[in-house]
Design a protein around this motif. Sequence first.
Motif, PDB file in Angstrom:
ATOM      1  N   PHE A   1     -20.629  -5.327   2.058  1.00 24.70           N
ATOM      2  CA  PHE A   1     -19.360  -4.926   1.469  1.00 24.70           C
ATOM      3  C   PHE A   1     -19.241  -5.429   0.036  1.00 24.70           C
ATOM      4  N   SER A   2     -18.761  -4.568  -0.827  1.00 21.38           N
ATOM      5  CA  SER A   2     -18.341  -4.922  -2.184  1.00 21.38           C
ATOM      6  C   SER A   2     -17.279  -3.914  -2.587  1.00 21.38           C
ATOM      7  N   PHE A   3     -16.450  -4.273  -3.552  1.00 20.72           N
ATOM      8  CA  PHE A   3     -15.414  -3.356  -4.019  1.00 20.72           C
ATOM      9  C   PHE A   3     -16.040  -2.065  -4.536  1.00 20.72           C
ATOM     10  N   GLU A   4     -17.058  -2.213  -5.373  1.00 24.69           N
ATOM     11  CA  GLU A   4     -17.711  -1.036  -5.962  1.00 24.69           C
ATOM     12  C   GLU A   4     -18.385  -0.191  -4.887  1.00 24.69           C
ATOM     13  N   GLY A   5     -19.073  -0.856  -3.968  1.00 26.19           N
ATOM     14  CA  GLY A   5     -19.733  -0.129  -2.883  1.00 26.19           C
ATOM     15  C   GLY A   5     -18.744   0.602  -1.998  1.00 26.19           C
TER      16      GLY A   5
ATOM     17  N   PHE B   1       0.836  -1.205   0.000  1.00 34.26           N
ATOM     18  CA  PHE B   1       0.000   0.000   0.000  1.00 34.26           C
ATOM     19  C   PHE B   1       0.867   1.249   0.000  1.00 34.26           C
ATOM     20  N   LEU B   2       1.853   1.299   0.880  1.00 30.56           N
ATOM     21  CA  LEU B   2       2.698   2.493   0.976  1.00 30.56           C
ATOM     22  C   LEU B   2       3.456   2.751  -0.320  1.00 30.56           C
ATOM     23  N   THR B   3       3.914   1.687  -0.965  1.00 22.60           N
ATOM     24  CA  THR B   3       4.613   1.843  -2.247  1.00 22.60           C
ATOM     25  C   THR B   3       3.662   2.367  -3.312  1.00 22.60           C
ATOM     26  N   ALA B   4       2.471   1.775  -3.401  1.00 23.05           N
ATOM     27  CA  ALA B   4       1.483   2.216  -4.394  1.00 23.05           C
ATOM     28  C   ALA B   4       1.055   3.665  -4.131  1.00 23.05           C
ATOM     29  N   LEU B   5       0.906   4.026  -2.869  1.00 22.16           N
ATOM     30  CA  LEU B   5       0.523   5.397  -2.508  1.00 22.16           C
ATOM     31  C   LEU B   5       1.615   6.381  -2.930  1.00 22.16           C
TER      32      LEU B   5
ATOM     33  N   VAL C   1      -8.715   6.634  -2.035  1.00 23.09           N
ATOM     34  CA  VAL C   1      -9.810   5.674  -1.889  1.00 23.09           C
ATOM     35  C   VAL C   1      -9.508   4.400  -2.670  1.00 23.09           C
ATOM     36  N   SER C   2      -9.069   4.536  -3.914  1.00 22.95           N
ATOM     37  CA  SER C   2      -8.829   3.341  -4.724  1.00 22.95           C
ATOM     38  C   SER C   2      -7.751   2.459  -4.101  1.00 22.95           C
ATOM     39  N   LEU C   3      -6.710   3.066  -3.522  1.00 25.31           N
ATOM     40  CA  LEU C   3      -5.640   2.278  -2.917  1.00 25.31           C
ATOM     41  C   LEU C   3      -6.049   1.695  -1.566  1.00 25.31           C
ATOM     42  N   VAL C   4      -6.831   2.433  -0.792  1.00 27.48           N
ATOM     43  CA  VAL C   4      -7.322   1.902   0.487  1.00 27.48           C
ATOM     44  C   VAL C   4      -8.230   0.701   0.233  1.00 27.48           C
ATOM     45  N   VAL C   5      -9.097   0.804  -0.763  1.00 30.24           N
ATOM     46  CA  VAL C   5      -9.991  -0.313  -1.067  1.00 30.24           C
ATOM     47  C   VAL C   5      -9.193  -1.510  -1.605  1.00 30.24           C
ATOM     48  N   ARG C   6      -8.171  -1.246  -2.371  1.00 27.68           N
ATOM     49  CA  ARG C   6      -7.378  -2.351  -2.944  1.00 27.68           C
ATOM     50  C   ARG C   6      -6.466  -3.020  -1.923  1.00 27.68           C
TER      51      ARG C   6
END
Length: 110
Positions: free
Chosen positions: A82-86, A34-38, A64-69
Amino acid sequence: MMAPDDSEDLGAWVQDPQNPEVWFRVRPWANPAFLTALDLGFHKLAKEHSYTRVPDDAVLALTVSLVVRYILVDWRGLEFPFSFEGAMIMLSDRELGLLPAVVRCAQLIA
């Protein structure tokens, strides 16, 4: 409060300190992927905006996209399952305040 019996890959259930009815299954905030992607995402945004101020909406969308991923795995106690889209929609809604809640919970995990 945390449920300590979950592995890091699956995340741990953490009760939202500000809303005891809500639990988030999260991975640690210090998750290296996560930290690398951020970091890479923020550098890309900065470059796209010629190293001037990046719009708040772009920062929110990336975060948001990285926290969800990488961080958020599931939730309990919210109106919707819960869902990815939601999760993308609900965490992007500043009025709901779910993104800060997920961040708080993820920061509680060592």
